[in-house]
Design an enzyme around this catalytic site. Structure first.
Site, PDB file in Angstrom:
ATOM      1  N   GLU A  17      -8.046 -26.115 -27.753  1.00 41.73           N
ATOM      2  CA  GLU A  17      -7.021 -26.277 -28.958  1.00 41.73           C
ATOM      3  C   GLU A  17      -7.015 -28.062 -29.258  1.00 41.73           C
ATOM      4  O   GLU A  17      -6.602 -28.383 -30.381  1.00 41.73           O
ATOM      5  CB  GLU A  17      -5.589 -26.047 -28.353  1.00 41.73           C
ATOM      6  N   HIS A  62       2.956 -15.520 -25.115  1.00 40.08           N
ATOM      7  CA  HIS A  62       2.379 -14.677 -26.332  1.00 40.08           C
ATOM      8  C   HIS A  62       3.856 -14.177 -27.060  1.00 40.08           C
ATOM      9  O   HIS A  62       3.840 -13.518 -28.079  1.00 40.08           O
ATOM     10  CB  HIS A  62       1.628 -13.595 -25.989  1.00 40.08           C
TER      11      HIS A  62
HETATM   12  C1  LIG Z   1      -5.103 -22.035 -23.718  1.00 39.78           C
HETATM   13  C2  LIG Z   1      -5.499 -20.560 -24.211  1.00 39.78           C
HETATM   14  N1  LIG Z   1      -6.082 -20.448 -25.484  1.00 39.78           N
HETATM   15  C3  LIG Z   1      -6.352 -19.437 -25.964  1.00 39.78           C
HETATM   16  C4  LIG Z   1      -6.068 -18.175 -25.554  1.00 39.78           C
HETATM   17  C5  LIG Z   1      -6.432 -16.917 -25.986  1.00 39.78           C
HETATM   18  N2  LIG Z   1      -7.462 -16.071 -24.964  1.00 39.78           N
HETATM   19  C6  LIG Z   1      -7.243 -15.186 -24.197  1.00 39.78           C
HETATM   20  S1  LIG Z   1      -8.645 -14.920 -23.422  1.00 39.78           S
HETATM   21  C7  LIG Z   1      -9.511 -15.984 -24.468  1.00 39.78           C
HETATM   22  C8  LIG Z   1     -11.000 -15.937 -24.223  1.00 39.78           C
HETATM   23  C9  LIG Z   1     -11.309 -16.595 -22.848  1.00 39.78           C
HETATM   24  O1  LIG Z   1     -12.904 -16.568 -22.625  1.00 39.78           O
HETATM   25  P1  LIG Z   1     -13.531 -16.588 -21.393  1.00 39.78           P
HETATM   26  O2  LIG Z   1     -12.915 -18.090 -20.875  1.00 39.78           O
HETATM   27  O3  LIG Z   1     -14.990 -16.545 -21.648  1.00 39.78           O
HETATM   28  O4  LIG Z   1     -12.861 -15.627 -20.441  1.00 39.78           O
HETATM   29  P2  LIG Z   1     -13.235 -13.878 -20.570  1.00 39.78           P
HETATM   30  O5  LIG Z   1     -12.183 -13.546 -21.572  1.00 39.78           O
HETATM   31  O6  LIG Z   1     -14.479 -13.931 -21.173  1.00 39.78           O
HETATM   32  O7  LIG Z   1     -13.022 -13.448 -19.282  1.00 39.78           O
HETATM   33  C10 LIG Z   1      -8.772 -16.497 -25.506  1.00 39.78           C
HETATM   34  C11 LIG Z   1      -9.281 -17.371 -26.761  1.00 39.78           C
HETATM   35  C12 LIG Z   1      -5.409 -18.446 -24.084  1.00 39.78           C
HETATM   36  N3  LIG Z   1      -5.102 -17.200 -23.347  1.00 39.78           N
HETATM   37  N4  LIG Z   1      -5.366 -19.683 -23.677  1.00 39.78           N
END
Ligand SMILES: Cc1ncc(C[n+]2csc(CCOP(=O)(O)OP(=O)(O)O)c2C)c(N)n1
Ligand SMILES: Cc1ncc(C[n+]2csc(CCOP(=O)(O)OP(=O)(O)O)c2C)c(N)n1
Ligand SMILES: [Mg+2]
Ligand SMILES: [Mg+2]
Lengths: 326, 377, 326, 377
Positions: C60, C129
């Site tokens: 972000e 959320h």
């Molecule tokens: C700081 C933050 N930004 C955005 C989100 C929304 N979000 C939840 S999971 C995700 C993707 C995460 O990707 P990854 O780190 O590869 O983990 P995965 O979901 O693939 O296990 C996002 C963007 C969040 N939870 N926290």
């Protein structure tokens, strides 16, 4: 008893709490060998070593984030953020986590963390070195927000903050660090967090201030007394959140008039909650709207123009006269 | 003096022991007790089956949105297996299988995703942090725990989980840098499942591997086949032993794949092809481990039924949970409730007595840890 | 004219502004191929390609930080932060820079940036959320803070925000995305940022709300009309900062009573400034303290308990009756 | 299949051309026009002399705290020299010499540190960002500028400066990662001056070099002798050409040293030895460059006087600036001043008319960009 300025008083609180409790440690940028850029942690590393007085890498979010981990383990980190203007770098760790782990884990964990920061202006410093951000912390449930106004209460409140089982954001006004010396008892003492103090009794107007603005309020009260024969009751808030509404309401119920003064910008600032809370609790006693004297709604204008922005006694006096004449 | 390549040149290793075809590199085969191999497989199966069950529960609206783990069972069990109860486990939001291994009851997992904070409460003696939703923010907590362990002269190790997307966050960087400087007992387990919601790894970072990011912090980094539970175990054991011996942190990249949706609110067909998914289904971590265990005659009959029964019992306990008492929202804010919060609590109690408001599931469709698809779509 | 829900209305505003001005681009997590987790940016990448609709890495602070750089260059990035609960990760870029470059560079640069975020609760979502963080942005000088309440004003305000030369934080309530459809004109239209709207005239009490709480205020007003024969004037704030004090004061000068309802925690929340400002401007007309109906001062309690935390019509009605009976 | 080292192994180069003893590696000597060599030296000298003058001005209380550059002149001029006026320069807070080269007038620099925002206003056509105080936060701005340049199909390049300490911040990591993925024309110049206030590099990061952090982003990283203006120039030119050719970002680590105080509020004797400083004084970037120019007969007589005269003129213009008009604080908040701010402005105007308040320097001692030492000490 020794006469200490606020820097030495805070240093004493840290020293004594670290002696008292091996779980207390200090972490931040330049808090070790350098003793902190304002010298609040001076010599602690000599006494307690670099494992307990940690010169961290330059990263606020990790200072708070790793300290949260230490606190979850049972340690009591006292973090220093070098200037409150750089605490937004770790704001997510404070809001997402420090304030929430107790709730999130339903009491299995808690976060006995203290986050110290120098704040406030009037010290000929640059951008991000002169602002007052208390409002941002006061609005976060799960946090406590404390601002001492002198050496003795600074020492007592920091001691209380370190012993508090919950996270405390602790603001230290740069202008107060070397301003005045006070008698500070040798044996450690605490002040209850969440309690405001009536530091001067008065009948006509309640002046509410904290930290660096308390001096301004006192100055204004003297002028009003001398020139207008008006007696002001002065409330030193000491804790911003949780707010001591009881003390505020009791005072205004008596005086019927109130004025809040703060360094933060006026709009959506701490003065708004104070005014709204007093209205809730003392509406029928109010003889005038609660006045707010604050910085303008502008980004820091540079210290060459600061004088016109940070409230001074003259502004408080002028606003007080309007309130009294209302 | 002139242009001198700095020695030593940096290097990252790739580790694989049991490949998708079930071929085994015997020279690297870990010597795990038969009983443990069975327990690991059972835990992987439990994770897989509970995942499937939770998807159904979510569709039925009995729990809210959650993040399935299908495909990542080997990454989770191969690593978490190497921990002692006295070690710390720091999850993100996609470690159901690893959390069950660490002792989280099924009903708590379900409660959590049903919006009950009770589901996030670890047992009094349990050294696990609750699920952490803001990506990468848990990583510094793990480093702090590891610092505290070292400070207390305890030999506990901290293992923290996060995804490939998490490596883009500042918190990941700051935490690994602190860990490198402090030389603390922490193991960073990146489950590189190729996707961060709809963002593929190549849009996430230009580095060839996640493992090489360790070089930025002067700590060891290794890449393993994350669908090969033996390889994950071997890498994790090395890292945990290194940490326990006081030799500092390690970054492990588990190359795996999210076979299912990002969360139950996600529609992967929008961003990835069925071919890609099929490709990875052939690399399913369970399939190859089953083949391995079968050769070793370590597959028990009726395991599926046993596991399903355990799940059914957990779901039953979850279903039996009483409706949430709204007043409990004031129970764990501060050690002591401040006066104003006491008043707020009293006012809510008053409203509840008057029946003005109360706990009931709002009508809205069940949405998202990461968003909800338009009802219209 | 077409009947659109808020998601489609916002999508239309983005589409038309991107067609109108080649400098407008969209950036965020999953805003491209996926069309955004709430589908607000749906199909934009097909129309404008991945250079103008950027699927960013998961960070972000860099989304905002790089967008600030683009804006300094003269582009007009519209950033999406996936959920307002994750915007504290970029809070330092917003406070340190987006809000300050115009001042810091004394007008040489400005930051025409829009930061869109879904906010608010009542949608059975988890921690981070479901919160309402408008207060944090409203207190930052140099920023504007906007919260639409329906498809049509969402489209008009987003269009205005994109054309605004200064940074605008734009909150979209998750509960409104698919709640109601409204007629939205085909040709683009704007609403002036900084203006509140009286959406219902009334004589006895002024109800002030925005975003997701406007529905709640309307519901409460109907009950009060039906059961108590009380007519409420409803003000839809639309812009939180800069606050339209004039409209607020004018209404309360007429009704003599006011009630603010918001989803954010009560203490040091947006309701405080609204109450304090009305007291400043309409003190002598006030017949009761200005009531605030808000979430409790607790971290998000989990959606199983949310109902008891987020204000609903029943709470507003009860508080309104107290105010009316004061 | 087993443990396979990933190829290619990663490598970081060290570049040095003119060493402290003035020895030249002729094979690497850049072919710079004599006039440019003279201009570069003049700019280094100007930076050094203004620095010394500013320290005096600060002691006299005529400006506030500032961050001296002494020792880092080669790192700054060797790099900034490679930019065109149409390129972008993004400073931190310790690039006085580079900023002067980019056209910032001396009086503006002084005004800035005297607390006048006017000192931060670039010229209308100047592609420079103002001084940025929050460490590392300017790095993503540079990446965004570079993205915009690419978006507009302009061939301008962005050069951004930061320190060794800045590499620990999340913003550094996120910005370099974005730059790698976007492949944008940006050059990251890290002035590794060994210290972040009182924190030495070894407490800042466990990585052997800063340059190797580039490997985490799949971009080239090079370490150069930052006190060797020829080496810095050579590395910077390569990086700028690479960027302009569309071949993406580069991280340059200039190994240099802060010979003076961190800021005028700092007391380095608290954390580093005089021996260490003396050690580095022998590597002074000016000394060796002077030797080089003398051999080439490129040293002009009276250059010092000329430079000092330029400084004196700038200081005079600074001193001639009128007291700041407080009302100007409302001039650049928004494109249009909102009603409430108009009211606040009017109230201040009223107070000024009444003489209730006004612009005067408060009594407090002159403190810090980074803190102030206790008056008692
Ligand atoms: C700081 C933050 N930004 C955005 C989100 C929304 N979000 C939840 S999971 C995700 C993707 C995460 O990707 P990854 O780190 O590869 O983990 P995965 O979901 O693939 O296990 C996002 C963007 C969040 N939870 N926290
Ligand atoms: C985000 C942030 N945290 C802390 C500070 C206070 N501070 C100013 S300079 C500095 C040290 C910077 O070190 P480095 O990046 O090496 O640059 P140098 O000062 O050595 O040029 C610190 C901690 C700051 N300005 N910004
Ligand atoms: Mg992933
Ligand atoms: Mg440095």
């Amino acid at each position: 008893m020794a006469k200490l300025n606020m820097v030495k008083a805070l240093n004493l609180a840290l020293l004594q709490e670290m002696e008292r409790d091996a779980d207390v440690l200090v972490i931040g940028e330049d808090v070790g060998v350098d003793g902190g850029v304002f010298r609040v942690t001076e010599d602690l590393h000599r006494t307690f070593g670099s494992k307990r007085v940690i010169d961290s890498p330059l990263a606020e979010a990790a200072i708070i984030g790793t300290s949260i981990g230490m606190a979850l383990y049972g340690l009591r980190p006292v973090c220093e953020i070098q200037f409150s203007g750089f605490a937004f770098q770790c704001f997510h760790q404070i809001e997402n986590h420090a304030a929430r782990y107790r709730t999130r884990s339903q009491g299995r964990f808690h976060v006995p963390l203290v986050i110290r920061m120098p704040y406030g202006g009037g010290v000929r410093a640059l951008e991000h070195h002169s602002e007052s951000e208390e409002q941002f912390y006061a609005h976060i449930p799960g946090l406590k927000m404390v601002v001492p106004s002198g050496p003795r209460n600074a020492r007592a409140l920091l001691t209380a903050a370190i012993r508090d089982p919950d996270p405390v954001v602790f603001f230290e006004h740069k202008g107060l660090y070397h301003a005045a010396k006070e008698e500070v008892p040798d044996e450690s003492e605490t002040l209850e967090i969440g309690r405001a103090q009536v530091v001067q009794e008065g009948a006509d107007l309640t002046l509410i201030a904290w930290g660096g603005m308390l001096r301004t309020a006192r100055e204004a009260a003297e002028t009003l007394q001398a020139e207008d024969g008006v007696t002001c009751e002065i409330v030193d808030l000491l804790t911003i959140a949780p707010l001591d509404r009881e003390t505020l309401v009791r005072s205004v119920a008596k005086t019927g008039r109130a004025l809040v003064v703060h360094e933060a910008p006026r709009s959506f600032g701490p003065g708004a909650e104070i005014a709204a809370s007093i209205m809730d609790g003392a509406f029928l006693s109010l003889e005038a709207p609660i006045a707010r004297v604050a910085a303008h709604d502008v980004p820091f204008p540079g210290f060459a123009r600061e004088k016109g922005n940070v409230p001074d006694a003259a502004r408080v006096v002028a606003a007080a006269r309007e309130t009294l004449a209302f | 003096m002139p242009r001198t390549p700095l020695e030593p040149r940096f290097q990252v290793e790739y580790l694989s022991i049991l490949d998708a075809e079930g071929n085994l590199d015997a020279s690297l085969e870990p010597k795990l007790p038969a009983g443990d191999l069975k327990r690991i497989y059972r835990a992987m199966l439990l994770g897989r089956r509970l995942d499937e069950r939770m998807v159904r529960l979510q569709r039925q609206g009995r729990i809210g949105t959650f993040a399935p783990i299908k495909g990542q069972e080997a990454s989770q069990l191969g690593s978490v297996y190497t921990l002692r109860p006295t070690d710390w486990m720091v999850p993100s939001f996609r470690e159901t299988a690893a959390m069950l291994w660490r002792g989280w009851p099924i009903e708590k997992m379900l409660l959590f995703f049903a919006g009950y904070l009770e589901g996030g409460q670890p047992a009094p003696d349990q050294r696990d942090l609750p699920i952490c939703i803001p990506v990468a923010t848990q990583v510094p907590h793990a480093v702090g725990l590891a610092y505290a362990a070292q400070y207390r002269n305890e030999d506990s190790v901290v293992m923290v989980y996060f995804g490939d997307g998490a490596t883009s966050e500042g918190d990941f960087h700051e935490a690994l840098n602190f860990a490198g400087v402090w030389h603390v007992p922490v193991v960073f387990v990146c489950q590189n499942n190729q996707w961060a919601i709809s963002v593929p790894l190549k849009k996430q970072t230009h580095s060839r591997t996640i493992a090489q990011k360790a070089l930025a912090y002067g700590i060891p980094g290794v890449q393993v086949d994350g669908n090969d539970v033996l390889a994950v175990y071997t890498a994790a054991r090395e890292a945990v032993e290194r940490a326990r011996a006081g030799d500092g942190p390690t970054l492990i990249e588990c190359v795996t794949y999210r076979l299912g949706v990002h969360t139950t609110a996600d529609d992967p067909t929008k961003y990835r092809s069925n071919e890609e998914v099929a490709e990875w289904e052939r690399k399913d971590p369970l399939t190859r481990f089953v083949a391995y265990l079968r050769k070793k005659r370590l597959l028990d009959e009726g395991l599926e039924q046993e596991v399903d029964a355990e799940i059914a019992a957990g779901v039953a306990r979850f279903e039996a949970t009483a409706a949430a008492d709204p007043l409990a929202m004031f129970d764990h804010i501060y050690a002591e409730l401040p006066p104003d919060l006491k008043v707020q609590r009293e006012m809510l109690a008053e409203r509840l007595r008057k029946g003005e408001t109360g706990p009931r599931r709002p009508p809205e469709p069940s949405p998202p840890m990461r968003g909800q698809r338009s009802g219209q779509r």
